[in-house]
Write a protein that holds these residues in place. Structure first.
Motif, PDB file in Angstrom:
ATOM      1  N   ALA A  47       1.025  -1.318  -0.076  1.00 26.00           N
ATOM      2  CA  ALA A  47       0.230   0.101   0.093  1.00 26.00           C
ATOM      3  C   ALA A  47       0.753   1.044   0.130  1.00 26.00           C
ATOM      4  CB  ALA A  47      -1.102  -0.032   1.214  1.00 26.00           C
ATOM      5  N   ARG A  48       2.094   1.172   0.416  1.00 26.19           N
ATOM      6  CA  ARG A  48       2.960   2.274   0.505  1.00 26.19           C
ATOM      7  C   ARG A  48       4.112   2.393  -0.672  1.00 26.19           C
ATOM      8  NH1 ARG A  48       0.806   0.925   5.017  1.00 26.19           N
ATOM      9  NH2 ARG A  48       0.393   2.418   6.548  1.00 26.19           N
ATOM     10  N   VAL A  49       4.184   1.555  -1.674  1.00 31.79           N
ATOM     11  CA  VAL A  49       4.895   1.698  -2.714  1.00 31.79           C
ATOM     12  C   VAL A  49       4.284   2.431  -3.753  1.00 31.79           C
ATOM     13  CG1 VAL A  49       5.891  -0.589  -2.161  1.00 31.79           C
ATOM     14  CG2 VAL A  49       4.099  -0.533  -3.853  1.00 31.79           C
ATOM     15  N   PRO A  50       4.905   3.060  -4.756  1.00 30.75           N
ATOM     16  CA  PRO A  50       4.344   3.724  -5.981  1.00 30.75           C
ATOM     17  C   PRO A  50       3.239   2.798  -6.803  1.00 30.75           C
ATOM     18  CG  PRO A  50       6.688   3.998  -6.012  1.00 30.75           C
ATOM     19  CD  PRO A  50       6.416   2.892  -5.000  1.00 30.75           C
ATOM     20  N   ILE A  51       2.007   3.526  -6.999  1.00 29.85           N
ATOM     21  CA  ILE A  51       1.162   2.929  -7.465  1.00 29.85           C
ATOM     22  C   ILE A  51       1.346   2.089  -8.900  1.00 29.85           C
ATOM     23  CG2 ILE A  51      -1.213   3.157  -8.639  1.00 29.85           C
ATOM     24  CD1 ILE A  51      -1.770   5.271  -6.534  1.00 29.85           C
ATOM     25  N   ALA A  52       2.182   2.508  -9.729  1.00 35.45           N
ATOM     26  CA  ALA A  52       2.580   1.937 -10.931  1.00 35.45           C
ATOM     27  C   ALA A  52       3.341   0.684 -10.507  1.00 35.45           C
ATOM     28  CB  ALA A  52       3.422   2.754 -11.727  1.00 35.45           C
ATOM     29  N   MET A  53       4.051   0.506  -9.472  1.00 36.15           N
ATOM     30  CA  MET A  53       4.709  -0.981  -9.461  1.00 36.15           C
ATOM     31  C   MET A  53       3.804  -1.732  -8.796  1.00 36.15           C
ATOM     32  SD  MET A  53       8.026   0.575  -7.137  1.00 36.15           S
ATOM     33  CE  MET A  53       8.502  -1.027  -7.053  1.00 36.15           C
ATOM     34  N   SER A  74      -7.750  -2.301   0.999  1.00 41.76           N
ATOM     35  CA  SER A  74      -8.244  -1.148   0.852  1.00 41.76           C
ATOM     36  C   SER A  74      -8.137  -0.039   2.112  1.00 41.76           C
ATOM     37  CB  SER A  74      -9.736  -1.355   0.228  1.00 41.76           C
ATOM     38  OG  SER A  74     -10.547   0.060   0.288  1.00 41.76           O
ATOM     39  N   GLN A  75      -8.205  -0.960   3.246  1.00 35.67           N
ATOM     40  CA  GLN A  75      -7.998  -0.039   4.443  1.00 35.67           C
ATOM     41  C   GLN A  75      -6.647   0.327   4.631  1.00 35.67           C
ATOM     42  OE1 GLN A  75      -9.455  -3.113   7.385  1.00 35.67           O
ATOM     43  NE2 GLN A  75     -11.736  -2.579   6.975  1.00 35.67           N
ATOM     44  N   GLN A  76      -5.546  -0.388   4.155  1.00 36.70           N
ATOM     45  CA  GLN A  76      -4.418  -0.208   4.292  1.00 36.70           C
ATOM     46  C   GLN A  76      -3.961   0.993   3.289  1.00 36.70           C
ATOM     47  OE1 GLN A  76      -1.788  -1.206   6.069  1.00 36.70           O
ATOM     48  NE2 GLN A  76      -2.768  -2.968   7.014  1.00 36.70           N
ATOM     49  N   LYS A  81      -1.300   8.328   2.637  1.00 36.98           N
ATOM     50  CA  LYS A  81      -1.723   9.857   1.945  1.00 36.98           C
ATOM     51  C   LYS A  81      -0.351   9.923   1.206  1.00 36.98           C
ATOM     52  CE  LYS A  81      -3.294  14.521   2.134  1.00 36.98           C
ATOM     53  NZ  LYS A  81      -3.946  15.544   3.249  1.00 36.98           N
ATOM     54  N   HIS A  82      -0.490   9.820  -0.354  1.00 38.35           N
ATOM     55  CA  HIS A  82       0.524  10.094  -1.267  1.00 38.35           C
ATOM     56  C   HIS A  82       0.723  11.773  -1.058  1.00 38.35           C
ATOM     57  CE1 HIS A  82       0.951   6.068  -2.648  1.00 38.35           C
ATOM     58  NE2 HIS A  82      -0.345   6.148  -2.561  1.00 38.35           N
ATOM     59  N   ALA A  83       1.890  12.144  -1.158  1.00 39.13           N
ATOM     60  CA  ALA A  83       2.313  13.711  -1.175  1.00 39.13           C
ATOM     61  C   ALA A  83       1.857  14.420  -2.416  1.00 39.13           C
ATOM     62  CB  ALA A  83       3.673  13.701  -1.020  1.00 39.13           C
ATOM     63  N   LYS A  84       2.031  13.953  -3.425  1.00 36.91           N
ATOM     64  CA  LYS A  84       1.899  14.589  -4.759  1.00 36.91           C
ATOM     65  C   LYS A  84       0.708  13.972  -5.609  1.00 36.91           C
ATOM     66  CE  LYS A  84       6.204  16.643  -5.432  1.00 36.91           C
ATOM     67  NZ  LYS A  84       7.332  16.970  -6.236  1.00 36.91           N
ATOM     68  N   HIS A 348      -5.982  12.367  -6.404  1.00 36.85           N
ATOM     69  CA  HIS A 348      -5.316  11.314  -5.604  1.00 36.85           C
ATOM     70  C   HIS A 348      -5.499  10.030  -6.015  1.00 36.85           C
ATOM     71  CE1 HIS A 348      -3.258  14.523  -3.011  1.00 36.85           C
ATOM     72  NE2 HIS A 348      -4.403  15.170  -3.095  1.00 36.85           N
ATOM     73  N   ALA A 349      -4.598   9.383  -6.853  1.00 39.57           N
ATOM     74  CA  ALA A 349      -4.580   8.016  -7.313  1.00 39.57           C
ATOM     75  C   ALA A 349      -4.957   7.118  -6.212  1.00 39.57           C
ATOM     76  CB  ALA A 349      -3.558   7.681  -7.855  1.00 39.57           C
ATOM     77  N   CYS A 350      -5.956   6.396  -6.304  1.00 42.80           N
ATOM     78  CA  CYS A 350      -6.282   5.346  -5.322  1.00 42.80           C
ATOM     79  C   CYS A 350      -6.874   3.820  -6.188  1.00 42.80           C
ATOM     80  CB  CYS A 350      -7.370   5.853  -4.350  1.00 42.80           C
ATOM     81  SG  CYS A 350      -7.783   4.454  -3.044  1.00 42.80           S
ATOM     82  N   LEU A 351      -6.073   2.891  -5.952  1.00 41.99           N
ATOM     83  CA  LEU A 351      -6.530   1.464  -6.637  1.00 41.99           C
ATOM     84  C   LEU A 351      -7.599   0.992  -6.153  1.00 41.99           C
ATOM     85  CD1 LEU A 351      -3.115  -0.137  -6.859  1.00 41.99           C
ATOM     86  CD2 LEU A 351      -4.575   0.392  -8.679  1.00 41.99           C
ATOM     87  N   THR A 352      -8.143   1.439  -4.844  1.00 41.90           N
ATOM     88  CA  THR A 352      -9.169   0.597  -4.102  1.00 41.90           C
ATOM     89  C   THR A 352     -10.621   1.639  -4.164  1.00 41.90           C
ATOM     90  OG1 THR A 352      -8.396   1.311  -2.223  1.00 41.90           O
ATOM     91  CG2 THR A 352      -7.903  -0.865  -2.853  1.00 41.90           C
ATOM     92  N   ALA A 353     -10.417   2.762  -4.716  1.00 40.58           N
ATOM     93  CA  ALA A 353     -11.465   3.615  -4.973  1.00 40.58           C
ATOM     94  C   ALA A 353     -12.463   3.187  -5.711  1.00 40.58           C
ATOM     95  CB  ALA A 353     -11.255   5.195  -5.663  1.00 40.58           C
ATOM     96  N   ILE A 354     -13.991   2.990  -5.357  1.00 38.30           N
ATOM     97  CA  ILE A 354     -14.935   2.421  -6.111  1.00 38.30           C
ATOM     98  C   ILE A 354     -16.015   3.607  -6.417  1.00 38.30           C
ATOM     99  CG2 ILE A 354     -16.878   0.629  -6.155  1.00 38.30           C
ATOM    100  CD1 ILE A 354     -15.079  -1.059  -4.157  1.00 38.30           C
ATOM    101  N   PRO A 355     -16.532   3.687  -7.719  1.00 31.58           N
ATOM    102  CA  PRO A 355     -17.426   4.618  -8.093  1.00 31.58           C
ATOM    103  C   PRO A 355     -18.798   4.163  -7.509  1.00 31.58           C
ATOM    104  CG  PRO A 355     -16.169   3.827 -10.094  1.00 31.58           C
ATOM    105  CD  PRO A 355     -15.863   3.024  -8.806  1.00 31.58           C
TER     106      PRO A 355
END
Length: 355
Positions: A47-53, A74-76, A81-84, A348-355
């Motif tokens: 959850a703390r590595v760059p999203i692309a990885m 998703s909780q992790q 909070k990504h800085a940029k 803020h990019a998030c893999l687990t965000a659900i519409p």
């Protein structure tokens, strides 16, 4: 790929930072140590590595591939909070393909849009982007990382607020008589910014701001003169609860991007920063210079274009650092022509965000 930065840090300080990063990247992970790594910590680390990885790691095994839909992962992610922020953009030559800029890798990605209609980004929240189609009636909530999308109910009326909990639009009140109608809001060049629970819009006739308090539904208008007569392109931003203005100022053959801060007591703009001279000189003598500004907090993306020229920059509102970006080149075109940004928003990019 070489990054070009303009900041107040010294060359020795930057060199020390680069040296540390190089040392860490050359360390070898010992199998005897890492094979005993506790299973319950894998999600916390990923959850703390760059999203692309994370996308690359999904090919390791089925378990890692299913992380995106895992509630514990998703909780992790929610705790990180990504800085940029990332930037989701639409370029001048292709309204049917999005282009995303990842500041952590200094790289562009090109996801497909949800459908064939023109999907213009309006705003973002919680890792999701709000889009509308070419008739400005249908709105969508979209996660460009997972490409999941949801169409919102149709909206009708002067202005409405969407309640995501009830999946419906509400009309909280009417426009007060003190606000001059019809509204001439500058949506084409400037998005609204949210400052301490209040939305601010740029307007003309009269020049100034229109505000809307989200909790109370109260509208106000402020007559604020432009900081300069030669200001051609402008956009609102926010820094630490203060309203900022980003504008392209052209005087004769010279063009430069300026940053102003609104003084609430006097309702006048005060200059706080401007683009470094080395990049302003690239605009000298260029005709029909135009600017698009994306983002409103923390990090801004500036797309500057003129005849046969296109440049991309980011500006950090807190550190006042300018960064020149690699050009955005669409993978579907035969030429390596750099695109200029027509529309976009920071998110803020998030893999687990659900519409």
């Amino acid at each position: 790929m070489v990054e070009h930065r303009a900041s107040k840090k010294g060359r020795k300080e930057r060199s020390r930072g680069i040296g540390k990063a190089t040392t860490c990247s050359n360390e070898i992970m010992e199998d005897e140590i890492w094979k005993e790594f506790p299973e319950d910590l894998f999600e916390a680390v990923l959850a703390r590595v760059p999203i692309a990885m994370v996308f690359r790691f999904r090919s390791v095994c089925r378990k890692w591939n299913s992380l995106v839909s895992c509630e514990s992962f998703s909780q992790q992610c929610a705790q990180v909070k990504h800085a940029k922020p990332w930037f989701y953009t639409i370029t001048n030559e292709n309204f049917h393909m999005g282009s995303m800029y990842d500041p952590s890798l200094n790289k562009w990605h090109h996801p497909s849009v949800p459908n064939e209609r023109i999907m213009s980004p309006v705003a973002s929240a919680g890792g999701l982007i709000c889009l509308h189609d070419d008739d400005h009636i249908r709105f969508y909530v979209y996660n460009p990382l997972t490409r999941s999308c949801k169409e919102l109910p149709a909206s009708e009326g002067d202005y409405q607020v969407f309640d995501s909990a009830n999946n419906s639009w509400i009309r909280p009140g009417s426009m007060p008589q003190s606000v001059k109608l019809p509204l001439a809001l500058k949506f084409s060049t400037s998005r609204a910014v949210l400052v301490e629970g209040t939305l601010y819009f740029m307007r003309s006739d009269p020049d100034g701001l229109l505000s809307y308090e989200v909790d109370t539904g109260m509208w106000r208008q402020y007559v604020v003169p432009n900081p300069h007569m030669g200001l051609s392109c402008q956009a609102l931003a926010e820094r630490g609860g203060r309203i900022m203005l980003v504008g392209l100022l052209t005087e004769g053959a010279a063009s430069c991007v300026y940053i102003w801060e609104l003084q609430m007591k006097t309702l006048l703009w005060k200059e706080v920063d401007r683009m470094p001279n080395v990049w302003s000189l690239e605009l000298y003598g260029k005709k029909n210079v135009r600017m698009s500004c994306l983002g409103d907090k923390a990090l801004l993306m500036l797309s500057l274009r003129a005849n046969h020229m296109s440049r991309l920059f980011t500006y950090d509102l807190s550190t006042q650092e300018w960064l020149k970006l690699p050009g955005c080149v669409l993978p579907t075109t035969r030429t390596r022509k750099t695109q200029w940004i027509a529309l976009g928003t920071a998110f803020h990019a998030c893999l687990t965000a659900i519409p």
